[in-house]
Design a protein around this motif. Structure first.
Motif, PDB file in Angstrom:
ATOM      1  N   HIS A  47       8.523  16.973   8.814  1.00  0.00           N
ATOM      2  CA  HIS A  47       8.536  18.495   9.263  1.00  0.00           C
ATOM      3  C   HIS A  47       7.413  19.264   8.817  1.00  0.00           C
ATOM      4  CE1 HIS A  47      12.391  17.317  10.944  1.00  0.00           C
ATOM      5  NE2 HIS A  47      12.848  16.857   9.564  1.00  0.00           N
ATOM      6  N   VAL A  48       6.942  20.226   9.602  1.00  0.00           N
ATOM      7  CA  VAL A  48       5.760  21.147   9.178  1.00  0.00           C
ATOM      8  C   VAL A  48       5.863  21.286   7.797  1.00  0.00           C
ATOM      9  CG1 VAL A  48       4.440  22.955   9.423  1.00  0.00           C
ATOM     10  CG2 VAL A  48       5.465  21.771  11.439  1.00  0.00           C
ATOM     11  N   GLY A  49       4.878  20.942   7.075  1.00  0.00           N
ATOM     12  CA  GLY A  49       4.596  21.543   5.745  1.00  0.00           C
ATOM     13  C   GLY A  49       4.857  20.582   4.669  1.00  0.00           C
ATOM     14  N   GLN A  50       5.639  19.278   5.096  1.00  0.00           N
ATOM     15  CA  GLN A  50       6.127  18.258   4.096  1.00  0.00           C
ATOM     16  C   GLN A  50       5.164  17.163   3.807  1.00  0.00           C
ATOM     17  OE1 GLN A  50       9.912  17.281   5.892  1.00  0.00           O
ATOM     18  NE2 GLN A  50      10.986  19.100   5.000  1.00  0.00           N
ATOM     19  N   SER A  51       5.391  16.743   2.727  1.00  0.00           N
ATOM     20  CA  SER A  51       4.643  15.340   2.478  1.00  0.00           C
ATOM     21  C   SER A  51       5.617  14.420   2.023  1.00  0.00           C
ATOM     22  CB  SER A  51       3.599  15.965   1.314  1.00  0.00           C
ATOM     23  OG  SER A  51       2.710  16.844   1.675  1.00  0.00           O
ATOM     24  N   LEU A  89       9.229   0.893   5.910  1.00  0.00           N
ATOM     25  CA  LEU A  89       8.713   1.898   4.974  1.00  0.00           C
ATOM     26  C   LEU A  89       9.807   2.029   3.920  1.00  0.00           C
ATOM     27  CD1 LEU A  89       8.022   4.624   7.915  1.00  0.00           C
ATOM     28  CD2 LEU A  89       6.401   2.986   7.248  1.00  0.00           C
ATOM     29  N   VAL A  90       9.143   2.006   2.701  1.00  0.00           N
ATOM     30  CA  VAL A  90      10.114   2.121   1.518  1.00  0.00           C
ATOM     31  C   VAL A  90       9.768   3.673   0.894  1.00  0.00           C
ATOM     32  CG1 VAL A  90      10.735   1.567  -0.958  1.00  0.00           C
ATOM     33  CG2 VAL A  90      10.012  -0.245   0.878  1.00  0.00           C
ATOM     34  N   LEU A  91      10.603   4.445   1.017  1.00  0.00           N
ATOM     35  CA  LEU A  91      10.395   6.057   0.386  1.00  0.00           C
ATOM     36  C   LEU A  91      10.736   5.950  -0.990  1.00  0.00           C
ATOM     37  CD1 LEU A  91       9.950   8.771   1.321  1.00  0.00           C
ATOM     38  CD2 LEU A  91      12.498   9.076   1.200  1.00  0.00           C
ATOM     39  N   VAL A  92       9.478   6.636  -1.595  1.00  0.00           N
ATOM     40  CA  VAL A  92       9.376   6.860  -3.002  1.00  0.00           C
ATOM     41  C   VAL A  92       9.264   8.046  -3.533  1.00  0.00           C
ATOM     42  CG1 VAL A  92       8.933   4.451  -3.256  1.00  0.00           C
ATOM     43  CG2 VAL A  92       6.855   5.921  -2.931  1.00  0.00           C
ATOM     44  N   GLU A  93       8.731   9.190  -2.724  1.00  0.00           N
ATOM     45  CA  GLU A  93       8.309  10.463  -3.205  1.00  0.00           C
ATOM     46  C   GLU A  93       8.219  11.394  -2.235  1.00  0.00           C
ATOM     47  OE1 GLU A  93       5.099  13.388  -4.018  1.00  0.00           O
ATOM     48  OE2 GLU A  93       4.514  11.471  -3.340  1.00  0.00           O
ATOM     49  N   THR A  94       8.685  12.520  -2.552  1.00  0.00           N
ATOM     50  CA  THR A  94       8.388  13.670  -1.706  1.00  0.00           C
ATOM     51  C   THR A  94       8.064  15.031  -2.120  1.00  0.00           C
ATOM     52  OG1 THR A  94       9.352  15.132   0.135  1.00  0.00           O
ATOM     53  CG2 THR A  94      10.796  14.103  -1.528  1.00  0.00           C
ATOM     54  N   TYR A 128       0.707  -1.276  -0.077  1.00  0.00           N
ATOM     55  CA  TYR A 128      -0.019  -0.131  -0.174  1.00  0.00           C
ATOM     56  C   TYR A 128       1.002   1.220   0.017  1.00  0.00           C
ATOM     57  CZ  TYR A 128      -3.718  -3.149   1.136  1.00  0.00           C
ATOM     58  OH  TYR A 128      -4.546  -3.989   1.221  1.00  0.00           O
ATOM     59  N   ARG A 129       0.291   2.379  -0.798  1.00  0.00           N
ATOM     60  CA  ARG A 129       1.188   3.693  -0.628  1.00  0.00           C
ATOM     61  C   ARG A 129       0.506   4.568   0.220  1.00  0.00           C
ATOM     62  NH1 ARG A 129       2.037   7.461  -6.070  1.00  0.00           N
ATOM     63  NH2 ARG A 129       3.107   9.121  -5.119  1.00  0.00           N
ATOM     64  N   PHE A 130       1.343   5.149   1.254  1.00  0.00           N
ATOM     65  CA  PHE A 130       0.711   5.962   2.449  1.00  0.00           C
ATOM     66  C   PHE A 130       1.344   7.363   2.007  1.00  0.00           C
ATOM     67  CE2 PHE A 130      -0.071   2.181   4.629  1.00  0.00           C
ATOM     68  CZ  PHE A 130      -0.916   2.367   5.621  1.00  0.00           C
ATOM     69  N   ARG A 131       0.343   8.235   1.648  1.00  0.00           N
ATOM     70  CA  ARG A 131       0.953   9.863   1.431  1.00  0.00           C
ATOM     71  C   ARG A 131       0.642  10.255   2.683  1.00  0.00           C
ATOM     72  NH1 ARG A 131       0.182  11.111  -4.242  1.00  0.00           N
ATOM     73  NH2 ARG A 131      -0.603   9.499  -5.713  1.00  0.00           N
ATOM     74  N   ILE A 132       1.913  10.691   3.360  1.00  0.00           N
ATOM     75  CA  ILE A 132       1.814  11.135   4.737  1.00  0.00           C
ATOM     76  C   ILE A 132       2.227  12.873   4.747  1.00  0.00           C
ATOM     77  CG2 ILE A 132       2.950  11.403   6.893  1.00  0.00           C
ATOM     78  CD1 ILE A 132       4.079   8.340   5.628  1.00  0.00           C
ATOM     79  N   SER A 133       1.486  13.692   5.116  1.00  0.00           N
ATOM     80  CA  SER A 133       1.493  15.133   5.312  1.00  0.00           C
ATOM     81  C   SER A 133       1.706  15.462   6.595  1.00  0.00           C
ATOM     82  CB  SER A 133       0.603  15.779   4.374  1.00  0.00           C
ATOM     83  OG  SER A 133       0.613  15.582   3.086  1.00  0.00           O
TER      84      SER A 133
END
Length: 574
Positions: free
Chosen positions: A264-268, A243-248, A221-226
């Motif tokens: 951090h604040v404002g990041q996704s 967690l496999v990091l794929v995009e920011t 599954y892909r989790f889009r975390i903000s």
């Protein structure tokens, strides 16, 4: 007519596919923004800003190059603007939704935004940008999906989840705002709880309404975390899962496997999580950085549930431990390990690596120091000892009609050193169109993390370090594969350096993403201008342009014709 060769037919077929894939869709949304006093995410009665009755607001689900139309009806009792955090508004800062570019939507009125997800993919979010309203809700996720003709550098996941995590106050945002305006304790104001998608931590005494995701064993599954909070960074982790990091924020990264991720604040971020554990329930944890929060009792530790569909086992036991929240070396090393994937395409078929920075010529350098100060007894945050004061007339409006006359003066702001004394100012500087700028952020805010964002552009994050930045630090820059993102963190007592290519004309907001810093003056504007009247340089004002301040009827936001100033413009320096 001569018949086409097989090669010509192949070329036509390829072009047809590409043109079809590039066709942009129009997405029409209607939002009714109001205060709900019954929602009570923490059972304590407090007003929450909802969109169409929802908190968080609805997800904007778009594809590269789509046009998004959002008709916002303001049912609050105060003015309102929305900004689209990380959406670059190509050639169109008129739609940016911050105080320097738009007149606010007045109570009982509506205004339709129209913006394009031009040449972008990735995970972002929106939120109200004025009046400290973000602390009361009104935020939601933005997904920008790839066009079908562009390959994604990982197999399609079973499903995708938006996970908006952020700190929250027990008091209303209006109450906190009043504290910010008048009291020195504003510097030390810390939120009370961490919410996941507007829900309190699992097991919290105030409610049983926690966030939970149901998954199937063996699937990915892909989790889009903000981080949609106001001040606190957090460390994110899922018990027993990698967690496999794929995009920011619109850039595909080299895929690295992590036990936990600082946000951090404002990041996704986007991470892939494979459900390869015993079918059970597992903790999802977001614990604050630089705060002494007990892992098992503090409300400032956000907790959700990962539920395997066939699980019969309920959660119990301690939360999974994370890194020491005060271990800056861990966080810095992780940040430096996040690199741009140079071999994959994103919004366009050519690899991200074709936009490298290893041989660019820097035309401007701004060294920007964040600090606190008191001006006339008021608590303020500042950049180079200048605290931004919002004028009655948006900068972009004044720029269009009068070249800024009477509202701001261009280029008085000190871009490479701090003023001797703190003062208010309307800070607007020139950004050289199609030039590369080096931005260096110094954090002198004591033990607090800072984050920075520039609307309209992406940051190539070339350097992160401790202490005060000096020119010798350039020798340590990563100019091979620095990740490109819209928001970058600056560690306490440290510095961060970024490059940005100023190819997007407009009036662009450069700000701290920490809400109280921004609200109390830690912002400025970069005016990227080209005198060429060719519309391709910058789009003209929209037909529904709101007028206010110097150009409105008493500053009420009405669409009056331009005439004599309705009231005196704010000074650019006080």
């Amino acid at each position: 007519m001569a018949s086409l060769s097989s090669l010509q037919k192949s070329i036509i077929l390829v072009l047809t596919i590409l043109v079809a894939g590039a066709n942009a869709a129009d997405i029409f949304l209607t939002w009714n923004v109001s205060l709900d006093t019954t929602l009570n995410p923490i059972t304590v009665q407090q007003p929450v800003i909802t969109i169409n009755g929802r908190f968080p607001g609805p997800t904007i689900n778009a594809t590269t190059n789509d046009f998004v139309h959002v008709n916002v009806f303001n049912d609050l009792d105060e003015s309102l603007l929305f900004t689209w955090n990380g959406i670059q508004q190509r050639l169109n800062s008129w739609q940016d939704g911050v105080s320097g570019t738009n007149c606010p939507i007045q109570p009982g009125q509506n205004w339709r935004y129209k913006f394009q997800t031009k040449d972008q993919i990735g995970s972002f979010f929106y939120f109200p940008s004025i009046n400290f309203q973000k602390a009361g809700g009104g935020f939601g996720a933005i997904r920008v999906n790839n066009r079908e003709v562009i390959a994604v550098p990982f197999p399609k996941p079973e499903d995708e989840f938006d996970l908006l995590i952020g700190d929250w106050y027990y008091d209303s945002y209006q109450m906190i705002r009043s504290v910010m305006d008048t009291e020195v304790v504003a510097y030390q104001t810390i939120p009370d709880i961490m919410l996941m998608n507007g829900k309190v931590p699992f097991g919290h005494e105030l409610t049983k309404n926690h966030e939970s995701f149901t998954v199937t064993s063996g699937k990915t599954y892909r989790f889009r975390i903000s981080n949609v909070g106001t001040v606190l960074s957090f460390n994110f982790r899922i018990q027993n899962h990698k967690l496999v990091l794929v995009e920011t924020e619109g850039s595909y990264t080299n895929q690295i496997t992590l036990d936990s991720l600082d946000v951090h604040v404002g990041q996704s971020y986007s991470v892939l999580v494979t459900m390869n554990q015993v079918e059970s329930d597992y903790y999802i944890v977001a614990s604050p950085k630089l705060i002494n929060a007990s892992a098992n009792s503090s409300s400032l530790v956000g907790v959700g549930v990962l539920h395997y569909s066939n699980s019969m086992t309920k959660l119990s036991g301690p939360l999974p431990s994370g890194p020491d929240p005060f271990d800056l070396d861990f966080s810095i090393d992780q940040a430096k390990s996040i690199r741009w994937n140079l071999t994959t395409g994103a919004a366009r078929p050519n690899p991200q690596g074709t936009f490298n920075v290893n041989n660019v010529t820097i035309s401007q350098t701004f060294i920007l120091e964040s600090s606190t100060s008191q001006i006339r007894g008021d608590p303020r945050y500042s950049i180079n000892n200048v605290s931004y004061r919002v004028p009655d007339t948006p900068l972009k409006l004044a720029d269009h009609f009068d070249n800024g006359s009477g509202v701001y003066q261009l280029d008085w702001f000190p871009t490479n050193s701090a003023n001797d004394e703190a003062a208010y100012g309307v800070s607007v500087v020139t950004g050289e169109h199609k030039g590369w700028i080096e931005l260096v952020f110094d954090n002198t805010l004591g033990g607090f993390m800072d984050t920075w964002h520039l609307d309209g552009f992406g940051f190539h994050v070339v350097g992160i370090g401790k202490g005060k930045w000096g020119a010798e630090a350039r020798s340590s820059y990563n100019l091979i594969d620095p990740v490109v993102r819209s928001t970058v963190q600056v560690y306490p007592g440290g510095w961060t350096a970024v490059y940005a290519f100023l190819d997007n004309p407009g009036m662009w907001n450069l700000r701290s993403q920490n809400l109280k810093n921004w609200y109390l003056g830690q912002e400025m504007y970069i005016r990227v201008h080209n005198d060429d009247p060719n519309p391709a340089k910058e789009r003209p004002p929209p037909p529904n342009l709101l007028l206010c301040g110097k150009y409105g009827n008493g500053g009420d936001g009405s669409q009056d014709p331009v005439g004599a100033p309705a009231r005196a413009p704010s000074p650019w320096w006080t």
